[in-house]
Design a protein around this motif. Sequence first.
Motif, PDB file in Angstrom:
ATOM      1  N   ALA A  97      -6.829   6.230  -2.702  1.00 40.42           N
ATOM      2  CA  ALA A  97      -5.520   6.133  -2.051  1.00 40.42           C
ATOM      3  C   ALA A  97      -5.623   6.506  -0.580  1.00 40.42           C
ATOM      4  O   ALA A  97      -5.022   5.856   0.280  1.00 40.42           O
ATOM      5  CB  ALA A  97      -4.509   7.022  -2.761  1.00 40.42           C
ATOM      6  N   GLY A  98      -6.395   7.522  -0.275  1.00 38.56           N
ATOM      7  CA  GLY A  98      -6.606   7.917   1.112  1.00 38.56           C
ATOM      8  C   GLY A  98      -7.290   6.826   1.911  1.00 38.56           C
ATOM      9  O   GLY A  98      -6.955   6.591   3.079  1.00 38.56           O
ATOM     10  N   SER A  99      -8.229   6.124   1.286  1.00 40.38           N
ATOM     11  CA  SER A  99      -8.916   5.016   1.953  1.00 40.38           C
ATOM     12  C   SER A  99      -7.940   3.898   2.305  1.00 40.38           C
ATOM     13  O   SER A  99      -7.975   3.363   3.405  1.00 40.38           O
ATOM     14  CB  SER A  99     -10.017   4.450   1.063  1.00 40.38           C
ATOM     15  N   PHE A 100      -7.073   3.538   1.353  1.00 43.96           N
ATOM     16  CA  PHE A 100      -6.081   2.504   1.610  1.00 43.96           C
ATOM     17  C   PHE A 100      -5.181   2.905   2.777  1.00 43.96           C
ATOM     18  O   PHE A 100      -4.891   2.104   3.660  1.00 43.96           O
ATOM     19  CB  PHE A 100      -5.212   2.253   0.367  1.00 43.96           C
ATOM     20  N   THR A 119       0.828  -1.203   0.000  1.00 44.41           N
ATOM     21  CA  THR A 119       0.000   0.000   0.000  1.00 44.41           C
ATOM     22  C   THR A 119       0.862   1.252   0.000  1.00 44.41           C
ATOM     23  O   THR A 119       0.625   2.178  -0.775  1.00 44.41           O
ATOM     24  CB  THR A 119      -0.950   0.000   1.219  1.00 44.41           C
ATOM     25  N   TYR A 120       1.863   1.270   0.861  1.00 44.74           N
ATOM     26  CA  TYR A 120       2.709   2.463   0.938  1.00 44.74           C
ATOM     27  C   TYR A 120       3.498   2.665  -0.353  1.00 44.74           C
ATOM     28  O   TYR A 120       3.512   3.761  -0.908  1.00 44.74           O
ATOM     29  CB  TYR A 120       3.670   2.384   2.131  1.00 44.74           C
ATOM     30  N   GLN A 121       4.146   1.604  -0.839  1.00 39.99           N
ATOM     31  CA  GLN A 121       5.032   1.725  -1.994  1.00 39.99           C
ATOM     32  C   GLN A 121       4.298   2.102  -3.280  1.00 39.99           C
ATOM     33  O   GLN A 121       4.770   2.946  -4.037  1.00 39.99           O
ATOM     34  CB  GLN A 121       5.790   0.409  -2.207  1.00 39.99           C
ATOM     35  N   TRP A 122       3.157   1.468  -3.538  1.00 43.04           N
ATOM     36  CA  TRP A 122       2.533   1.638  -4.848  1.00 43.04           C
ATOM     37  C   TRP A 122       1.210   2.399  -4.841  1.00 43.04           C
ATOM     38  O   TRP A 122       0.636   2.631  -5.898  1.00 43.04           O
ATOM     39  CB  TRP A 122       2.349   0.276  -5.515  1.00 43.04           C
ATOM     40  N   ILE A 123       0.725   2.776  -3.657  1.00 46.68           N
ATOM     41  CA  ILE A 123      -0.510   3.558  -3.609  1.00 46.68           C
ATOM     42  C   ILE A 123      -0.278   4.892  -2.896  1.00 46.68           C
ATOM     43  O   ILE A 123      -0.481   5.955  -3.477  1.00 46.68           O
ATOM     44  CB  ILE A 123      -1.657   2.773  -2.938  1.00 46.68           C
ATOM     45  N   VAL A 124       0.164   4.859  -1.649  1.00 42.51           N
ATOM     46  CA  VAL A 124       0.289   6.079  -0.852  1.00 42.51           C
ATOM     47  C   VAL A 124       1.411   6.984  -1.367  1.00 42.51           C
ATOM     48  O   VAL A 124       1.221   8.188  -1.528  1.00 42.51           O
ATOM     49  CB  VAL A 124       0.487   5.733   0.646  1.00 42.51           C
TER      50      VAL A 124
END
Length: 184
Positions: free
Chosen positions: A150-153, A68-73
Motif C-alpha cells: 500500500a505504501g508503494s502504491f 489507489t486512494y479509495q481502495w488501497i491507501v
Amino acid sequence: MPQPVPVRRLLLALTLTCALLVGATACGGSDDDTATASATPSPTGSAEKQKFAKTRFVANAGLAAGATYQWIVKPWRAGTFKKGADGRRTALIKAGLAGAFTYNRLKAARKNAEGDPTLAKAVAPLTAGIDALKDLPAKLRKGDSADAAAGSFDDIINKVKEAGKSAGAEVTDKVPSPSELSGG
C-alpha cells in the motif's frame, strides 16, 4: 461457524487475483482509448493532438490516483489490512482489483505522456511506477506485508501527480465506479 482463512492463503489468493487481472488486461484489455478513438474523428493539427494527449493523461492518471486512494491507501491508513481487522479479506480483494486497475491506467497515462512533448518529464516516473507495480505480486508471495504494498502504491501515485503538475497537467483524484474497477 466458518474457519478463519490463514494469511498465507489470503495473500496467495490476492496475488493470483492480481496476476490474473493484470494478465487479462495485458492480453485482451485496452490500455488506451483506441476503441473509442476509432469512432471519433481524429484531430488534424499537432496542437490538438498534444491537447488531447494531455487531457487523456490527466484522466487516466486521475483514475489511477482515485482508485489507489479509495481502495488501497484509505483502508491501509485505517488499519484494515492488519491481521484480525474487520473486513480485512474484502479490503484485500478490493485492493487487488484496484491495483490491477491502477496498473492499467498508468500504462495508458504513460502512452499519453509519450504523445505530448511537455509531458515527457512524466514518462520516467510512470515507467518506474509501472515496473514497481509489476513486482508487487512477487513481493506479496515472498511474504512482504500488505502495508508495504500500500505504501508503494501511495508513493508511486504521488510521484506521477508531481510529474504531471511540473508539466502543466495537474492530476486530481477521480474515484472510478465499482463497475469501472472490475471491468464491467
